[in-house]
Design a protein around this motif. Sequence first.
Motif, mmCIF file in Angstrom:
data_model
loop_
_atom_site.group_PDB
_atom_site.id
_atom_site.type_symbol
_atom_site.label_atom_id
_atom_site.label_comp_id
_atom_site.label_asym_id
_atom_site.label_seq_id
_atom_site.Cartn_x
_atom_site.Cartn_y
_atom_site.Cartn_z
ATOM 1 N N LEU A 122 0.829 -1.210 0.000
ATOM 2 C CA LEU A 122 0.000 0.000 0.000
ATOM 3 C C LEU A 122 0.863 1.260 0.000
ATOM 4 O O LEU A 122 0.504 2.272 -0.606
ATOM 5 C CB LEU A 122 -0.927 0.004 1.212
ATOM 6 N N GLN A 123 1.998 1.197 0.670
ATOM 7 C CA GLN A 123 2.893 2.353 0.712
ATOM 8 C C GLN A 123 3.483 2.668 -0.656
ATOM 9 O O GLN A 123 3.898 3.799 -0.919
ATOM 10 C CB GLN A 123 4.014 2.110 1.726
ATOM 11 N N GLN A 124 3.515 1.672 -1.542
ATOM 12 C CA GLN A 124 4.078 1.876 -2.880
ATOM 13 C C GLN A 124 3.051 2.400 -3.886
ATOM 14 O O GLN A 124 3.415 2.827 -4.974
ATOM 15 C CB GLN A 124 4.677 0.564 -3.384
ATOM 16 N N LEU A 125 1.778 2.337 -3.525
ATOM 17 C CA LEU A 125 0.727 2.811 -4.419
ATOM 18 C C LEU A 125 0.512 4.308 -4.248
ATOM 19 O O LEU A 125 0.561 4.827 -3.133
ATOM 20 C CB LEU A 125 -0.588 2.072 -4.142
ATOM 21 N N GLU A 126 0.285 4.992 -5.349
ATOM 22 C CA GLU A 126 -0.013 6.419 -5.302
ATOM 23 C C GLU A 126 -1.507 6.618 -5.512
ATOM 24 O O GLU A 126 -2.064 6.165 -6.503
ATOM 25 C CB GLU A 126 0.782 7.161 -6.383
ATOM 26 N N TYR A 127 -2.141 7.289 -4.566
ATOM 27 C CA TYR A 127 -3.585 7.472 -4.663
ATOM 28 C C TYR A 127 -4.009 8.717 -3.885
ATOM 29 O O TYR A 127 -3.297 9.202 -3.002
ATOM 30 C CB TYR A 127 -4.319 6.242 -4.122
ATOM 31 N N ASP A 128 -5.183 9.210 -4.237
ATOM 32 C CA ASP A 128 -5.773 10.338 -3.513
ATOM 33 C C ASP A 128 -6.706 9.862 -2.408
ATOM 34 O O ASP A 128 -6.774 10.460 -1.341
ATOM 35 C CB ASP A 128 -6.556 11.244 -4.479
ATOM 36 N N SER A 138 -7.499 9.682 -8.014
ATOM 37 C CA SER A 138 -7.028 8.297 -8.110
ATOM 38 C C SER A 138 -7.481 7.565 -6.853
ATOM 39 O O SER A 138 -7.243 8.030 -5.736
ATOM 40 C CB SER A 138 -5.501 8.248 -8.205
ATOM 41 N N VAL A 139 -8.140 6.427 -7.048
ATOM 42 C CA VAL A 139 -8.743 5.706 -5.927
ATOM 43 C C VAL A 139 -8.176 4.286 -5.844
ATOM 44 O O VAL A 139 -8.034 3.609 -6.867
ATOM 45 C CB VAL A 139 -10.281 5.628 -6.083
ATOM 46 N N VAL A 140 -7.873 3.845 -4.638
ATOM 47 C CA VAL A 140 -7.514 2.455 -4.379
ATOM 48 C C VAL A 140 -8.648 1.819 -3.584
ATOM 49 O O VAL A 140 -9.108 2.379 -2.581
ATOM 50 C CB VAL A 140 -6.190 2.335 -3.598
ATOM 51 N N GLU A 198 -10.604 9.407 -11.786
ATOM 52 C CA GLU A 198 -9.640 9.357 -12.881
ATOM 53 C C GLU A 198 -9.049 7.968 -13.072
ATOM 54 O O GLU A 198 -8.962 7.462 -14.181
ATOM 55 C CB GLU A 198 -8.504 10.349 -12.602
ATOM 56 N N LYS A 199 -8.641 7.328 -11.975
ATOM 57 C CA LYS A 199 -7.953 6.037 -12.053
ATOM 58 C C LYS A 199 -8.387 5.172 -10.874
ATOM 59 O O LYS A 199 -8.485 5.663 -9.749
ATOM 60 C CB LYS A 199 -6.434 6.218 -12.028
ATOM 61 N N ILE A 200 -8.641 3.884 -11.161
ATOM 62 C CA ILE A 200 -9.072 2.961 -10.125
ATOM 63 C C ILE A 200 -8.112 1.780 -10.068
ATOM 64 O O ILE A 200 -7.925 1.065 -11.042
ATOM 65 C CB ILE A 200 -10.496 2.410 -10.376
ATOM 66 N N GLU A 201 -7.498 1.570 -8.902
ATOM 67 C CA GLU A 201 -6.707 0.371 -8.661
ATOM 68 C C GLU A 201 -7.307 -0.358 -7.475
ATOM 69 O O GLU A 201 -7.961 0.254 -6.619
ATOM 70 C CB GLU A 201 -5.247 0.740 -8.365
ATOM 71 N N THR A 202 -7.100 -1.654 -7.429
ATOM 72 C CA THR A 202 -7.604 -2.432 -6.301
ATOM 73 C C THR A 202 -6.466 -3.247 -5.699
ATOM 74 O O THR A 202 -5.474 -3.530 -6.366
ATOM 75 C CB THR A 202 -8.742 -3.379 -6.738
#
Length: 230
Positions: free
Chosen positions: A118-124, A194-196, A221-225
């Motif tokens: 999670l620390q490596q992911l960039e998100y708002d 950007s959402v996780v 804008e961007k969705i990661e899971t």
Amino acid sequence: MANCYICYEKMRKPITWTSLFLRQPKSRICSNCEAKFAWISGETCAICSRELDESFRREQLCLDCLRWENNPEWAGYLTKNVSLFHYNDFLKELIAKYKYRGDYALAEVLAPFMKECLQQLEYDLITVIPLSKDRLQERGFNQAQALLDILQINSTELLTRIHTEKQSKKSRQERINLPQIFRVTSRTAIQGKSVVIVDDIYTTGSTVRHAAKALKLAGAEKIETMTIAR
């Protein structure tokens, strides 16, 4: 002497100068149980994190994700899913004990594995797959939210569930053909963000894609899971 949270055996760790003078994270599980977690490794699908093999891929995608991306109803909504472990028999039993039998303490076993990723992911914004009111009352807690609570990560409630049938009982095709199962709680909060999304298991990818589609159509804008297993 502590007991392993999974097998309950006593954990005997050797005392070293490092352990005496440095504050190391307290392990919740023994080395035997830790060895049963099967990390996903090697070359993986660019979308879903499935380990790739020559019989089930087209370039950088597995055939499942290729089918999703070739379907105009679903193409382009999910940027990427990150999963940590194979959903083997050991993890299947562990998650069932955590999720369905209410062993909340197992969140302390699973959450630390997620921390570095999670620390490596960039998100708002970070959120979780919501449960229906009935399912939340039945279980007593949201299994994905509990993981973030253990890590002291503040999440934002972005979705509510509007379709309450258990997806675990449905086939892949039935899951794909379900009507939208989520509603966005606030369109203003996600505009251009950007959402996780955190969940416990990636199976067919239907649940996370329903969530991603709802958020993307509402302006994200961007969705990661991210999931523990797939």
